[in-house]
Design an enzyme around this catalytic site. Structure first.
Site, PDB file in Angstrom:
ATOM      1  CB  CYS A 118      -1.005  -0.049   1.143  1.00  0.00           C
ATOM      2  SG  CYS A 118      -2.417   1.023   0.853  1.00  0.00           S
ATOM      3  NE  ARG A 170      -9.161   5.731   2.150  1.00  0.00           N
ATOM      4  CZ  ARG A 170      -7.910   6.144   2.027  1.00  0.00           C
ATOM      5  NH1 ARG A 170      -7.612   7.175   1.284  1.00  0.00           N
ATOM      6  NH2 ARG A 170      -6.944   5.529   2.659  1.00  0.00           N
ATOM      7  CG  HIS A 195      -3.494  -3.222   4.434  1.00  0.00           C
ATOM      8  ND1 HIS A 195      -2.227  -2.728   4.566  1.00  0.00           N
ATOM      9  CD2 HIS A 195      -4.215  -2.236   3.838  1.00  0.00           C
ATOM     10  CE1 HIS A 195      -2.177  -1.497   4.076  1.00  0.00           C
ATOM     11  NE2 HIS A 195      -3.369  -1.179   3.625  1.00  0.00           N
TER      12      HIS A 195
HETATM   13  N1  GLN Z   1      -1.989   7.096   1.919  1.00  0.00           N
HETATM   14  C1  GLN Z   1      -2.132   6.159   0.862  1.00  0.00           C
HETATM   15  C2  GLN Z   1      -3.485   6.182   0.160  1.00  0.00           C
HETATM   16  O1  GLN Z   1      -4.500   6.502   0.756  1.00  0.00           O
HETATM   17  C3  GLN Z   1      -1.812   4.758   1.373  1.00  0.00           C
HETATM   18  C4  GLN Z   1      -2.833   4.231   2.338  1.00  0.00           C
HETATM   19  C5  GLN Z   1      -2.436   2.900   2.942  1.00  0.00           C
HETATM   20  O2  GLN Z   1      -1.276   2.615   3.141  1.00  0.00           O
HETATM   21  N2  GLN Z   1      -3.420   2.109   3.293  1.00  0.00           N
HETATM   22  O3  GLN Z   1      -3.535   5.898  -1.018  1.00  0.00           O
END
Ligand code: GLN
Length: 243
Positions: A93, A128, A194
């Site tokens: 990520c 998102r 994750h």
């Molecule tokens: N900040 C990054 C995004 O929102 C990564 C988020 C994360 O590591 N889950 O794309």
């Protein structure tokens, strides 16, 4: 006698908010189960990374932390030396995004230069991506394995010529809206899920070790690990059908 396999967990205070440190535990356990000597090195910003690592691990984090992590890793330089020495890098990520050429942060989409280890760029997506993800990963021997995890990212990632997708999305978002997930370039693997993803997908954990060790590992049948994988795949498919 050969050196222990050194797993390097990088900057948990910056890239540790999604529990991806579990990936280190899984790699260590799978080495231990096989009787292979391994050590864990945990490095925080301001401390030097070892250049001797076998596998470097980067995890998820927030936008601001990503900027700090890039700055620290460039100043330190040993991640690059470790990779030149033949190590593997497994990045999740935020960790994946910072390995790319550029990524954007914040509402104003400030463009930040990444580590340049993967030919990918990341910018804010149309939505998102939050939820379970299921992908199809083609293993080096050509067989296909399902990967499950939980994705939570606002950045969408686009691959350039130098990188190839890790997997194809069956359910979820993945990189962006092109049906691909993650990226691979040499010994660098970036991915969104994750979970920790290596706890949920033992085959991928062994692949990371095989890349680092440059050899095929004996299969390690563990019914409880296989059962967890089966349950997670069933769960995400049930969820997907409801969506
Ligand atoms: N900040 C990054 C995004 O929102 C990564 C988020 C994360 O590591 N889950 O794309």
């Amino acid at each position: 006698m050969s050196r222990p396999v050194e797993i390097v967990l990088v900057y948990q205070s910056l890239l540790g908010i999604y529990g991806d440190r579990g990936n280190a535990m899984v790699l260590l356990k799978r080495l231990e189960w096989r009787g292979i000597d391994a050590t864990l090195t945990i490095v925080e910003p301001g401390e030097p990374l070892p250049a001797t690592g076998s596998v470097y691990l980067l995890g998820g984090g927030e936008d601001a932390a990503q900027i700090s992590a890039v700055r620290e890793l460039k100043a330190d330089g040993n991640l690059f030396r470790g990779l030149e020495n033949g190590a593997a890098l497994f990045a999740v990520c935020a960790g994946y995004q910072i390995c790319g050429q550029t990524f954007t942060v914040g509402e104003r989409d400030e463009v930040i230069e990444g580590l340049g280890l993967l030919d990918v760029t990341t910018r804010r997506g149309t939505e998102r991506a939050v939820g379970e993800i299921l992908t199809r990963w083609q293993r080096p021997d050509g067989s296909e394995t399902l990967i499950t995890g939980f994705e939570n990212h606002g950045g969408f990632t686009y691959l350039g010529q130098g990188a190839t997708p890790l997997a194809q999305v069956e359910l979820g978002i993945g990189n962006a809206d092109d049906g691909t997930e993650g990226a691979v370039q040499g010994r660098v693997i970036g991915t969104y899920p994750h979970g920790p993803v290596l706890a949920r997908n033992a085959a991928l954990a062994d692949h990371v070790l095989e890349v680092a060790l440059e050899r095929t590992l004996e299969p390690l049948p563990r019914p409880e690990v296989d059962e967890l994988h089966r349950q997670r795949v069933a769960f995400v498919r049930r969820q997907g059908l409801r969506a």
